[in-house]
Design an enzyme around this catalytic site. Structure first.
Site, PDB file in Angstrom:
ATOM      1  N   ASN A 171     -19.024  19.311 -84.081  1.00  0.00           N
ATOM      2  CA  ASN A 171     -20.033  18.290 -84.389  1.00  0.00           C
ATOM      3  C   ASN A 171     -21.328  18.941 -84.845  1.00  0.00           C
ATOM      4  O   ASN A 171     -22.347  18.902 -84.156  1.00  0.00           O
ATOM      5  CB  ASN A 171     -20.319  17.446 -83.141  1.00  0.00           C
ATOM      6  CG  ASN A 171     -19.293  16.359 -82.970  1.00  0.00           C
ATOM      7  OD1 ASN A 171     -18.588  16.004 -83.913  1.00  0.00           O
ATOM      8  ND2 ASN A 171     -19.206  15.814 -81.763  1.00  0.00           N
TER       9      ASN A 171
ATOM     10  N   SER B 124     -12.999  13.003 -85.430  1.00  0.00           N
ATOM     11  CA  SER B 124     -13.249  11.998 -84.398  1.00  0.00           C
ATOM     12  C   SER B 124     -11.961  11.580 -83.717  1.00  0.00           C
ATOM     13  O   SER B 124     -10.900  11.560 -84.331  1.00  0.00           O
ATOM     14  CB  SER B 124     -13.911  10.755 -84.999  1.00  0.00           C
ATOM     15  OG  SER B 124     -14.002   9.766 -83.992  1.00  0.00           O
TER      16      SER B 124
ATOM     17  N   LYS C 147     -19.784  11.938 -89.961  1.00  0.00           N
ATOM     18  CA  LYS C 147     -19.393  11.991 -88.538  1.00  0.00           C
ATOM     19  C   LYS C 147     -20.584  11.648 -87.643  1.00  0.00           C
ATOM     20  O   LYS C 147     -20.451  10.963 -86.626  1.00  0.00           O
ATOM     21  CB  LYS C 147     -18.834  13.385 -88.202  1.00  0.00           C
ATOM     22  CG  LYS C 147     -18.543  13.601 -86.721  1.00  0.00           C
ATOM     23  CD  LYS C 147     -17.382  12.737 -86.229  1.00  0.00           C
ATOM     24  CE  LYS C 147     -17.282  12.522 -84.743  1.00  0.00           C
ATOM     25  NZ  LYS C 147     -17.204  13.646 -83.874  1.00  0.00           N
TER      26      LYS C 147
ATOM     27  N   HIS D  41     -21.029   7.980 -87.732  1.00  0.00           N
ATOM     28  CA  HIS D  41     -19.935   7.416 -86.946  1.00  0.00           C
ATOM     29  C   HIS D  41     -20.353   7.375 -85.472  1.00  0.00           C
ATOM     30  O   HIS D  41     -20.209   6.374 -84.781  1.00  0.00           O
ATOM     31  CB  HIS D  41     -18.677   8.267 -87.131  1.00  0.00           C
ATOM     32  CG  HIS D  41     -17.584   7.993 -86.150  1.00  0.00           C
ATOM     33  ND1 HIS D  41     -17.621   8.455 -84.841  1.00  0.00           N
ATOM     34  CD2 HIS D  41     -16.430   7.301 -86.256  1.00  0.00           C
ATOM     35  CE1 HIS D  41     -16.558   8.051 -84.194  1.00  0.00           C
ATOM     36  NE2 HIS D  41     -15.796   7.353 -85.039  1.00  0.00           N
TER      37      HIS D  41
ATOM     38  N   GLU E  56     -21.099   4.318 -82.881  1.00  0.00           N
ATOM     39  CA  GLU E  56     -20.400   4.318 -81.586  1.00  0.00           C
ATOM     40  C   GLU E  56     -21.402   4.099 -80.440  1.00  0.00           C
ATOM     41  O   GLU E  56     -21.149   3.304 -79.528  1.00  0.00           O
ATOM     42  CB  GLU E  56     -19.681   5.661 -81.430  1.00  0.00           C
ATOM     43  CG  GLU E  56     -18.929   5.827 -80.142  1.00  0.00           C
ATOM     44  CD  GLU E  56     -18.357   7.255 -80.008  1.00  0.00           C
ATOM     45  OE1 GLU E  56     -18.049   7.891 -81.034  1.00  0.00           O
ATOM     46  OE2 GLU E  56     -18.245   7.729 -78.875  1.00  0.00           O
TER      47      GLU E  56
END
Ligand code: NAP
Length: 553
Positions: A104, A130, A184, A187, A191
């Site tokens: 990450n 992910s 990411k 994302h 989340e």
């Protein structure tokens, strides 16, 4: 023997499971970890897959084990560990070899690393993965950034291990350098917002309606069969219906109510701010995690300012309240995605990535944590209108959003009235975007610095309103006058004083942001002090449509 198709460096939970996934799909994988125990552990856990794994005890052994041109995937802790791993491997590599950072990473680091390695004749990919441990082992969603020719060397491996949505691999090259890691990051921001809103709705069902965890689990299970259908709603239902074997209590009651906020989730908010893309629900979710982590302070404040929870106004009609909460959650979820895609759209323009947003939605439909049926509609929206201004304007989403949006402000108002949920902010962050009655013109007029001094280009200075008159009217009503029509212009000689007053009032320290912060802090800490959320006493009198507004335009 140099016959490994790929190497994996870093064999903690993610690296080990990705390696097993690759081996299961028939690839030979060389393994290396800084501490050798993890390599041994991975080999012990591999079972029959061990025959396709090559454990290596040093970077030199690892490099020697991989076919040329080499592909070496790093799955180590994000940050300095990536730079250190690159520094150890780089002198051992040949020109054209590729390093792939699948952790990450912050996309700014990815851009920097790619440029540096490019100069040294090495290839680099920045890849967002992910799905956590389970995804890594059985099929993650894979977001790739880098040069197409470099991706072309590993795409067979990536598409083989990726999650499949109706047989389509959830893996794609999304743009150059940092594009994959940026996607990411967003994302994870979505989340955060989605999870926070689920938590808030759970809080209202539990404390506002008095439902038990199992009853709430049933509600979430029902919701997961409708438009809210998603992994996160699904897993919430499961968690709520689980009993802790040690204590016999509902599992949710033994989980510590504190969450960290770091890395990707926080970067989403930072990047949104940097790009000027409003992301109030994501930002609020990051902040709510920060608040949750202050456990000792929360305890102190709740003792110092106790306040009883109030049942929801709708508590008498449980089914209606549950339906309202479902709609609010749906609206919030749509808005969290809307924010996330708007940030990506802004970043795509800023960094020249040309992010294929329909493709992003498609590769999030399986494997990743925010997979949900909404993503089909989002993919269609971007297929039809790639530069759509806001997802809520997409024909496939508008009716769903319109049907749900009205519930959001109602639920937010209830949440703040209710008290203990007052510290939770993501639904509140999303609420302004749900109000289709956004005032036009809006109060932003007062955020522009009024110019009351003569301006040669614009003509004479606007005349300030007569001070005493303003004061009287404000005292009488408690709010600024509704229109400027009843206000008298100032008398000559008073203009200077009035101008100073405007400057003082409008440039002064207690701006709207501070008011907002005060409300949040108080509602967080002092359920009993809910009245602090009432509109602050006005500090400047003219409404937006009167003199100062004209002065600023
Ligand atoms: P992690 O806990 O983030 O990192 C541990 C791994 O990093 C170990 O292999 C460790 O080696 C290695 N490492 C740490 N410092 C190092 C250094 N200075 N030099 C070389 N190696 C070093 O592991 P993880 O949870 O498997 O995550 C790996 C990456 O995937 C991270 O970037 C993470 O953010 C990302 N990710 C994680 C998840 C998840 O659910 N966990 C999901 C998606 C993405 P030692 O054994 O020698 O300490």
């Amino acid at each position: 023997m140099s016959d490994a198709d790929i190497a994996v460096v870093g064999l903690a939970v993610m690296g080990r499971n990705l390696a097993f996934n690759m081996a299961e799909k028939g690839f030979r994988v060389a393994l290396y970890n800084r501490s050798v125990e993890r390599t041994d552990e991975a080999m012990a856990l591999a079972g029959p897959l061990a025959e396709r794994l090559i454990p290596c005890r040093s970077p030199e052994e690892l490099v020697a084990a991989v076919k040329k041109p080499r592909a070496i995937l790093l799955m180590v802790q994000a940050g300095a560990a990536v730079d250190e791993s690159i520094a150890r491997l780089q002198p051992l590599l040949d020109k054209g070899d590729a390093l792939i950072d699948a952790g990450n990473a912050n996309f700014h680091d990815t851009v920097r690393r790619e440029a540096a390695l490019d100069k040294a004749g090495l290839a680099f990919l920045g890849v967002g993965v992910s799905g956590g441990e389970e995804g890594a082992r059985h099929g993650p969603s894979i977001m790739v950034g880098g040069k197409p020719e470099v991706y072309g060397r590993v795409d067979k491996i990536f598409t083989a291990i990726a999650a499949k949505f109706e047989a389509t691999p959830c893996c794609a090259l999304l743009g150059t350098d940092g594009a994959g890691h940026f996607v990411k990051t967003i994302h994870n921001g979505i989340e955060y917002a989605d999870m926070q809103m689920i938590g808030e709705v759970y809080g209202l069902l539990r404390r506002g309606l008095g439902l038990t965890p199992v009853e709430i689990g049933d509600v979430f299970e029902r919701w997961s069969k409708g438009p809210l259908s998603s992994y996160l709603v699904d897993i919430t239902a499961t968690v709520l219906k689980t009993v802790d074997p040690k204590t016999g209590k509902p599992l949710v009651d033994v989980i510590v109510d504190s969450a960290g906020q770091k890395g990707t989730g926080r970067w989403s908010a930072i990047e949104a701010l940097a790009l000027g893309a409003p992301a109030s629900s994501i930002t609020a979710a990051v902040e709510a995690r920060g608040v949750s982590a202050e456990r000792a302070l929360r305890k102190t404040l709740s003792e110092r300012f106790p306040g009883a929870a109030q049942p929801l106004t709708l508590a008498g009609n449980r089914e209606a309240a549950i339906e309202l909460l479902e709609q609010a959650l749906l609206a919030g979820k749509i808005l969290a995605y809307t924010e996330g895609f708007a940030i990506m759209s802004a970043a795509s323009r800023e960094y020249g990535w040309k992010l294929p947003l329909a493709e992003v939605a498609r590769i999030w439909r399986a494997g990743c944590i925010i997979r949900s049926t909404l993503l089909d509609r989002i993919a269609s929206a971007y297929d039809q209108t790639p530069d759509i201004e806001s997802l809520v304007l997409a024909p496939g989403l508008t009716p769903l959003f319109e049907g749900a949006a009205g519930a959001l402000p109602e639920v937010v108002a209830e949440a703040f009235r209710h008290g203990p949920v007052g510290r939770d902010l993501a639904l509140a962050g999303a609420a302004p975007a749900a109000l289709d009655r956004r005032p036009d013109p809006g109060p932003a007029r007062l955020l522009r610095r009024p110019r009351l001094r003569p301006d040669r280009r614009r003509g004479p200075a606007p005349r300030p309103l007569e001070p005493e008159r303003r004061l009287t009217r404000r005292t009488a009503s408690g709010f600024p006058a509704a229109t400027g029509s009843r206000m008298r212009p100032a008398q000559p000689g008073r203009e200077h004083r009035a101008e100073n007053r405007y400057r003082l009032i409008l440039d002064g320290g207690r701006g709207p942001a501070r008011e907002g912060r005060t409300c949040r802090t108080k509602s967080t800490a002092t359920p009993g002090a809910r009245t602090s959320a009432a509109p602050p006493a006005p500090r400047c009198s003219p409404p937006p449509s009167t003199a100062p507004a004209g002065a600023s335009s």
